[in-house]
Design an enzyme around this catalytic site. Structure first.
Site, PDB file in Angstrom:
ATOM      1  N   HIS A 196      43.639 -13.403 -38.340  1.00 47.00           N
ATOM      2  CA  HIS A 196      42.840 -13.269 -37.107  1.00 47.00           C
ATOM      3  C   HIS A 196      41.352 -13.127 -37.471  1.00 47.00           C
ATOM      4  CE1 HIS A 196      41.601 -11.969 -33.189  1.00 47.00           C
ATOM      5  NE2 HIS A 196      42.801 -11.581 -32.764  1.00 47.00           N
ATOM      6  N   GLU A 247      41.367 -18.685 -36.063  1.00 44.16           N
ATOM      7  CA  GLU A 247      42.507 -18.031 -36.703  1.00 44.16           C
ATOM      8  C   GLU A 247      43.520 -19.046 -37.229  1.00 44.16           C
ATOM      9  OE1 GLU A 247      44.150 -15.123 -33.984  1.00 44.16           O
ATOM     10  OE2 GLU A 247      42.251 -15.076 -32.873  1.00 44.16           O
TER      11      GLU A 247
END
Length: 290
Positions: free
Chosen positions: A162, A264
């Site tokens: 992330h 991500e």
């Protein structure tokens, strides 16, 4: 537990604890300065020599051990979002990892960590996994997350690295490399959108692009691009919370959306993986400035 605490670390890596007791590995190397939290195996900073930080961190993050870190690269595993019951984005980002290797190659620092199997079993009693992550820190940042099915039946895996990345001004930011790709809009629930031109930002964005494995260039009108490449990933999540959601997020300033965007590397949505017993899968992201 760190291997013999700090005894086995190269001299340019130190184990430190902040005022709340959270443990970090601080790297000070001729090629790079970086910091990684042992809780979550969460890298919070990576500054190659002569460059700015490759990662964005919330100025309101207090790095207490009882809450996730906002910024850097949280590891979302073994599921993405709320695909399974339990904490959002899984157990890896809030669990204590163990350092298993630290090497100075001269050109880079290479660190290996694992999530102890006892911790995995405690949180996921019906699952059987092994999980390791390797960081390569130098003129660029590379993270390789390797998952092995150590059980006797097939298991489903979804995940993401992330990555919070810095931008000068989100209004002037363009993401190149996704032109023509299809995406699922998580805000509307509508799939099969097709990207026209570069990705731009004028409101909240939360999308999973799928069937895509090419490099993405982040252009924020600076002198240099940030480039994100991926391996073992045919999905990528693009996220910016914009104004309303920024005010609802924990440890996030109301205007924080202006200086960050998430790109991500993922195995999300239709890109989830089903691992047979003994099978492994490695998700890799590399972030560099060119």
């Amino acid at each position: 537990m760190l291997m013999d605490e700090a005894a086995s670390l190269p001299e340019n890596i130190q184990l430190v604890r902040n005022e709340h007791g959270r443990a970090f590995l601080d790297i000070s190397h001729p090629r790079v300065k970086a910091r990684i939290a042992l809780q979550g195996a969460h890298i919070t900073s990576c500054v190659p020599t002569g460059q700015g930080d490759l990662l964005w961190m919330s100025p309101e993050n207090d790095a207490r051990p009882d809450r996730p870190i906002r910024g850097g690269i949280p590891i979302c595993w073994p599921y993405f979002g709320n695909e399974r019951p339990g904490p959002s984005h899984g157990i890896a980002r809030t669990s204590d990892w163990r350092l298993t290797g630290a090497v100075d190659t001269g050109d880079m620092i290479r660190l290996s960590l694992e999530l102890p199997r006892g911790i995995i079993k405690h949180h996921l009693p019906d699952d059987d996994w092994q999980l390791q992550v390797e960081f390569e820190l130098g003129s660029s940042l590379s993270i390789a997350l390797r998952t092995t099915n150590s059980g006797g039946r097939a298991q489903v895996l979804s995940q993401a690295l992330h990555s919070y990345l810095p931008v000068r001004d989100i209004h002037e930011t363009r993401l190149w490399g996704l032109e023509g790709a299809e995406f699922f809009d998580q805000l509307t629930g509508v799939d099969h959108h097709r990207q026209q031109g570069p990705v731009t930002f004028s409101g909240e964005v939360d999308r999973i692009y799928h069937g895509h494995a090419s490099a993405i260039q982040l252009d924020d009108s600076s002198q240099h691009y940030l480039v994100v490449t991926r391996e073992g990933s045919e999905s990528v999540v693009i996220w910016n919370p914009w104004t309303d959601k920024s005010q609802r997020l924990g440890q996030f300033p109301a205007d924080g959306y202006k200086t960050m965007v998430c790109i991500e590397a993922a195995n999300a949505g239709p890109d989830h993986r089903v691992l047979a017993p003994g099978e492994s899968h490695t998700l890799v992201t590399q972030i560099s400035r060119v």
